[in-house]
Design an enzyme around this catalytic site. Sequence first.
Site, PDB file in Angstrom:
ATOM      1  N   SER A 240     -79.238  -8.079  46.194  1.00 14.91           N
ATOM      2  CA  SER A 240     -79.220  -7.490  47.463  1.00 14.91           C
ATOM      3  C   SER A 240     -80.454  -6.399  47.652  1.00 14.91           C
ATOM      4  CB  SER A 240     -77.834  -6.662  47.570  1.00 14.91           C
ATOM      5  OG  SER A 240     -77.536  -5.891  46.288  1.00 14.91           O
ATOM      6  N   HIS A 270     -73.408 -12.735  42.624  1.00 14.28           N
ATOM      7  CA  HIS A 270     -73.687 -11.212  42.630  1.00 14.28           C
ATOM      8  C   HIS A 270     -72.283 -10.537  43.251  1.00 14.28           C
ATOM      9  CE1 HIS A 270     -75.950  -7.782  43.389  1.00 14.28           C
ATOM     10  NE2 HIS A 270     -76.570  -8.182  44.694  1.00 14.28           N
ATOM     11  N   HIS A 317     -74.152  -9.963  32.801  1.00 12.91           N
ATOM     12  CA  HIS A 317     -75.147  -9.272  33.543  1.00 12.91           C
ATOM     13  C   HIS A 317     -76.608  -9.813  33.155  1.00 12.91           C
ATOM     14  CE1 HIS A 317     -76.966  -6.011  35.873  1.00 12.91           C
ATOM     15  NE2 HIS A 317     -75.842  -5.917  36.503  1.00 12.91           N
ATOM     16  N   ARG A 326     -69.996   1.480  35.282  1.00 15.87           N
ATOM     17  CA  ARG A 326     -69.357   1.249  36.712  1.00 15.87           C
ATOM     18  C   ARG A 326     -68.119   0.705  36.537  1.00 15.87           C
ATOM     19  NH1 ARG A 326     -73.425  -2.072  40.114  1.00 15.87           N
ATOM     20  NH2 ARG A 326     -73.240  -3.348  38.106  1.00 15.87           N
TER      21      ARG A 326
HETATM   22  N1  AMX Z   1     -69.167 -16.832  32.329  1.00 18.40           N
HETATM   23  C1  AMX Z   1     -69.401 -17.913  31.932  1.00 18.40           C
HETATM   24  N2  AMX Z   1     -70.799 -18.229  31.887  1.00 18.40           N
HETATM   25  C2  AMX Z   1     -71.587 -17.201  31.784  1.00 18.40           C
HETATM   26  C3  AMX Z   1     -71.456 -16.214  32.316  1.00 18.40           C
HETATM   27  C4  AMX Z   1     -70.062 -15.759  32.393  1.00 18.40           C
HETATM   28  N3  AMX Z   1     -69.498 -14.674  32.928  1.00 18.40           N
HETATM   29  N4  AMX Z   1     -72.543 -15.105  32.167  1.00 18.40           N
HETATM   30  C5  AMX Z   1     -73.394 -15.920  32.074  1.00 18.40           C
HETATM   31  N5  AMX Z   1     -73.125 -17.167  31.658  1.00 18.40           N
HETATM   32  C6  AMX Z   1     -73.660 -18.360  31.278  1.00 18.40           C
HETATM   33  C7  AMX Z   1     -74.990 -18.531  32.439  1.00 18.40           C
HETATM   34  O1  AMX Z   1     -73.978 -19.323  33.530  1.00 18.40           O
HETATM   35  C8  AMX Z   1     -75.967 -19.173  31.888  1.00 18.40           C
HETATM   36  O2  AMX Z   1     -75.684 -20.724  31.558  1.00 18.40           O
HETATM   37  P1  AMX Z   1     -76.791 -21.784  31.882  1.00 18.40           P
HETATM   38  O3  AMX Z   1     -77.492 -21.571  30.528  1.00 18.40           O
HETATM   39  O4  AMX Z   1     -75.798 -23.151  31.545  1.00 18.40           O
HETATM   40  O5  AMX Z   1     -77.297 -21.632  33.118  1.00 18.40           O
HETATM   41  C9  AMX Z   1     -75.976 -18.743  30.668  1.00 18.40           C
HETATM   42  O6  AMX Z   1     -74.629 -18.114  30.256  1.00 18.40           O
HETATM   43  C10 AMX Z   1     -77.101 -17.634  30.327  1.00 18.40           C
HETATM   44  O7  AMX Z   1     -76.849 -16.705  31.299  1.00 18.40           O
HETATM   45  P2  AMX Z   1     -77.552 -15.189  31.106  1.00 18.40           P
HETATM   46  O8  AMX Z   1     -78.791 -15.069  30.894  1.00 18.40           O
HETATM   47  O9  AMX Z   1     -76.427 -14.364  30.203  1.00 18.40           O
HETATM   48  O10 AMX Z   1     -77.000 -14.586  32.383  1.00 18.40           O
HETATM   49  P3  AMX Z   1     -77.846 -14.414  33.899  1.00 18.40           P
HETATM   50  O11 AMX Z   1     -78.916 -13.331  33.971  1.00 18.40           O
HETATM   51  O12 AMX Z   1     -78.382 -15.977  34.228  1.00 18.40           O
HETATM   52  O13 AMX Z   1     -76.603 -14.285  34.945  1.00 18.40           O
HETATM   53  C11 AMX Z   1     -74.794 -13.295  36.059  1.00 18.40           C
HETATM   54  C12 AMX Z   1     -75.850 -13.244  35.165  1.00 18.40           C
HETATM   55  C13 AMX Z   1     -74.288 -12.083  36.325  1.00 18.40           C
HETATM   56  C14 AMX Z   1     -75.101 -14.253  37.262  1.00 18.40           C
HETATM   57  C15 AMX Z   1     -73.787 -14.107  35.137  1.00 18.40           C
HETATM   58  O14 AMX Z   1     -73.280 -13.466  34.069  1.00 18.40           O
HETATM   59  C16 AMX Z   1     -72.581 -14.466  35.800  1.00 18.40           C
HETATM   60  O15 AMX Z   1     -72.676 -15.577  36.363  1.00 18.40           O
HETATM   61  N6  AMX Z   1     -71.517 -13.783  35.646  1.00 18.40           N
HETATM   62  C17 AMX Z   1     -70.284 -13.964  36.496  1.00 18.40           C
HETATM   63  C18 AMX Z   1     -70.237 -13.770  37.861  1.00 18.40           C
HETATM   64  C19 AMX Z   1     -70.510 -12.073  38.109  1.00 18.40           C
HETATM   65  O16 AMX Z   1     -69.408 -11.334  37.614  1.00 18.40           O
HETATM   66  N7  AMX Z   1     -71.244 -11.576  38.933  1.00 18.40           N
HETATM   67  C20 AMX Z   1     -71.382 -10.064  38.965  1.00 18.40           C
HETATM   68  C21 AMX Z   1     -72.618  -9.732  38.430  1.00 18.40           C
HETATM   69  C22 AMX Z   1     -72.744  -7.916  38.748  1.00 18.40           C
HETATM   70  C23 AMX Z   1     -72.913  -7.941  40.397  1.00 18.40           C
HETATM   71  O17 AMX Z   1     -74.056  -8.336  40.703  1.00 18.40           O
HETATM   72  N8  AMX Z   1     -72.256  -7.660  41.145  1.00 18.40           N
END
Ligand code: AMX
Length: 434
Positions: A240, A270, A317, A326
């Site tokens: 964002s 996000h 994250h 937070r």
């Molecule tokens: N559950 C399951 N798998 C997860 C995970 C979770 N909570 N968090 C990361 N992973 C997976 C990723 O999907 C990725 O899988 P892939 O290799 O098959 O593509 C792998 O672990 C490596 O990812 P990462 O480097 O740890 O995370 P990222 O930087 O690519 O993504 C985020 C970060 C937040 C998108 C991811 O942790 C996620 O999808 N979390 C769940 C959704 C969420 O809570 N989002 C809110 C974040 C905060 C915000 O912006 N409001």
Amino acid sequence: MSTLKENLLKKIEAHRPRTTRLLKEYGDVKISEVTISQAIGGARGVRCLVTDTSYLDPMEGIRFRGKTIPETFAALPKYPGSEYPSVESFWWFILTGEVPTAEQAEEVIADFKKRRKVPQYVFDVLRAMPRSSHPMAMFSAAITAMQGESIFAEEYRKGLGKMDMWQPMYEDASNLLAKLPVIGAFIYRLKFKDDSQIPSNPDLDFGGDFAHMMGVDKPYDDVARMYFILHSDHESGNVSAHTIHLVASALSDAYYALSAGINGLAGPLHGLANENVLRWTQDFMKKLGGQEPTEEVIKKALWDTLNSGQVVPGYGHAVLRKTDPRYTSQMEFCQKHLPDYPLFKVINMIYKVAPGVLMEHGKAKNPWPNVDAQSGVIQWYYGVTEYSFYTVLFGIGRAIGTLANITWDRALGYPIERPKSVTTAMLEDAAGVK
Ligand code: AMX
């Protein structure tokens, strides 16, 4: 000129030579390198943005203008009769980096009240949308609809010097921010309360008026103040904030820029995660049919989610490598105000189990909870159970930091953003792939 604008001008004038000197004398100093995995992998960790409103340390979490969350809440003057500072005092702080006095905060509150009125056509636009529209689509549409109000766009058409651009941007940012609680509460009551609207109360501050228009009693006003400040800023690489900075770099005005960022916040990876945490938790509690959840049951639900290829919402994250402060701040609020609430107990139990499950799963680099894992519980407790609305709350908060940031972007004359892309064949060449 308002006292805030005068103070901001002094800060801008003091800051400009620092940027000019860095560019002139140290422009070639390297601060980052880019690997193939970063180019393919969403530019993770590439240092190529400058943001002074906040900084995110992977282990410590966010600092707003150099202060941690507890330090920020302790430093800012509390809104009279409240446990939390007003959003307006935080606006002063995030813009200038200085803690306002109670009087200065009052001045911003008075200024925002004058800017609060939302044009009738915005409500007409929202009423013309299908009621089934997602609240984030409505929120974004309302902000775009107001673009014609932009002072920046009008002044630009007339001819605006680069160093003067921050002034109309500041006016747009203030006008837009002051209207967001009215728009948010209107969407909530349009969609979920049969369009029974509660008019704004001119005696109340940003958070207090929001709670009033939502129709939720105290201490929801403090929940609103806390929530908006907590979600305000997370440096500027997140989807964002980066979108808002990027769009504004084309000299699009604050209305275009903020609505674009809100569209990014609406993604499930996000901001939408806060909606999904509650959906996930409620779904799994429904399946239990009133039975008290155990750690074993939660573990199974987490593995079911992972094994079906989905992410566990509220965990992980891109930058953080520990529990999001937070999250902790909201957990402390729950411990104080709703310690025995069953849903809070479930969320705490998930916190006990999920990191272990995610570590065993072995993919997520950060198995700890983020801001979204805790925020919905508080809303649910105070009666805001319509979780598709939760990301609008996030959006109102996120507007604070990002609008301050694009005001500074214009003050420092940052150029249009334009990173370079390469082709897959070029990567193969660079890597020496045969
Ligand atoms: N559950 C399951 N798998 C997860 C995970 C979770 N909570 N968090 C990361 N992973 C997976 C990723 O999907 C990725 O899988 P892939 O290799 O098959 O593509 C792998 O672990 C490596 O990812 P990462 O480097 O740890 O995370 P990222 O930087 O690519 O993504 C985020 C970060 C937040 C998108 C991811 O942790 C996620 O999808 N979390 C769940 C959704 C969420 O809570 N989002 C809110 C974040 C905060 C915000 O912006 N409001």
